[in-house]
Design a protein around this motif. Structure first.
Motif, mmCIF file in Angstrom:
data_model
loop_
_atom_site.group_PDB
_atom_site.id
_atom_site.type_symbol
_atom_site.label_atom_id
_atom_site.label_comp_id
_atom_site.label_asym_id
_atom_site.label_seq_id
_atom_site.Cartn_x
_atom_site.Cartn_y
_atom_site.Cartn_z
ATOM 1 N N PRO A 2 -0.057 2.040 34.634
ATOM 2 C CA PRO A 2 -0.064 0.581 34.461
ATOM 3 C C PRO A 2 1.053 0.093 33.541
ATOM 4 O O PRO A 2 1.652 -0.961 33.783
ATOM 5 C CB PRO A 2 -1.437 0.305 33.859
ATOM 6 N N GLU A 3 1.364 0.867 32.519
ATOM 7 C CA GLU A 3 2.433 0.473 31.593
ATOM 8 C C GLU A 3 3.790 0.460 32.296
ATOM 9 O O GLU A 3 4.618 -0.416 32.070
ATOM 10 C CB GLU A 3 2.472 1.409 30.382
ATOM 11 N N GLU A 4 4.036 1.456 33.144
ATOM 12 C CA GLU A 4 5.305 1.522 33.875
ATOM 13 C C GLU A 4 5.417 0.385 34.877
ATOM 14 O O GLU A 4 6.505 -0.179 35.070
ATOM 15 C CB GLU A 4 5.433 2.873 34.573
ATOM 16 N N VAL A 5 4.313 0.027 35.520
ATOM 17 C CA VAL A 5 4.318 -1.102 36.456
ATOM 18 C C VAL A 5 4.639 -2.388 35.704
ATOM 19 O O VAL A 5 5.458 -3.200 36.148
ATOM 20 C CB VAL A 5 2.979 -1.208 37.207
ATOM 21 N N ARG A 6 4.019 -2.588 34.541
ATOM 22 C CA ARG A 6 4.310 -3.785 33.740
ATOM 23 C C ARG A 6 5.774 -3.811 33.305
ATOM 24 O O ARG A 6 6.422 -4.852 33.320
ATOM 25 C CB ARG A 6 3.390 -3.856 32.528
ATOM 26 N N ALA A 7 6.321 -2.666 32.923
ATOM 27 C CA ALA A 7 7.723 -2.602 32.511
ATOM 28 C C ALA A 7 8.656 -2.938 33.670
ATOM 29 O O ALA A 7 9.630 -3.685 33.500
ATOM 30 C CB ALA A 7 8.050 -1.224 31.949
ATOM 31 N N ALA A 8 8.373 -2.407 34.857
ATOM 32 C CA ALA A 8 9.199 -2.706 36.031
ATOM 33 C C ALA A 8 9.100 -4.182 36.392
ATOM 34 O O ALA A 8 10.108 -4.825 36.701
ATOM 35 C CB ALA A 8 8.773 -1.836 37.214
ATOM 36 N N ALA A 9 7.895 -4.727 36.339
ATOM 37 C CA ALA A 9 7.719 -6.160 36.630
ATOM 38 C C ALA A 9 8.518 -7.000 35.647
ATOM 39 O O ALA A 9 9.181 -7.972 36.036
ATOM 40 C CB ALA A 9 6.243 -6.532 36.581
ATOM 41 N N GLY A 10 8.480 -6.643 34.387
ATOM 42 C CA GLY A 10 9.239 -7.379 33.385
ATOM 43 C C GLY A 10 10.736 -7.282 33.609
ATOM 44 O O GLY A 10 11.464 -8.261 33.462
#
Length: 71
Positions: A2-10
């Motif tokens: 989930p953290e990596e998905v949030r980072a990519a989205a950002g």
């Protein structure tokens, strides 16, 4: 993760949010609707929203392919 998905989205400045789960555990995800065109070097060359037609996107991709210069 989930953290990596949030980072990519950002990094791509997109929005995504999971809605409530139903009785089966399924849920709907609300998200930005964009298509990104990336060059071979991984840099963003263009981005297309829902208002762009398939013909517009195809022309744009062809133009980027013809004029692409590696870094």
């Amino acid at each position: 993760s989930p953290e990596e998905v949030r980072a990519a989205a950002g990094a791509y400045r997109v929005y995504a949010s999971a809605g409530p789960q139903d009785e089966d555990g399924d849920y709907v995800v609300d998200h930005t609707v964009l298509i990104y065109l990336l060059g071979p070097d991984g840099l963003v060359l263009d981005c297309y929203g829902r208002s762009k037609s398939d013909a517009h996107i195809a022309r744009s991709v062809r133009q980027h392919m013809q004029t692409y210069e590696p870094l």
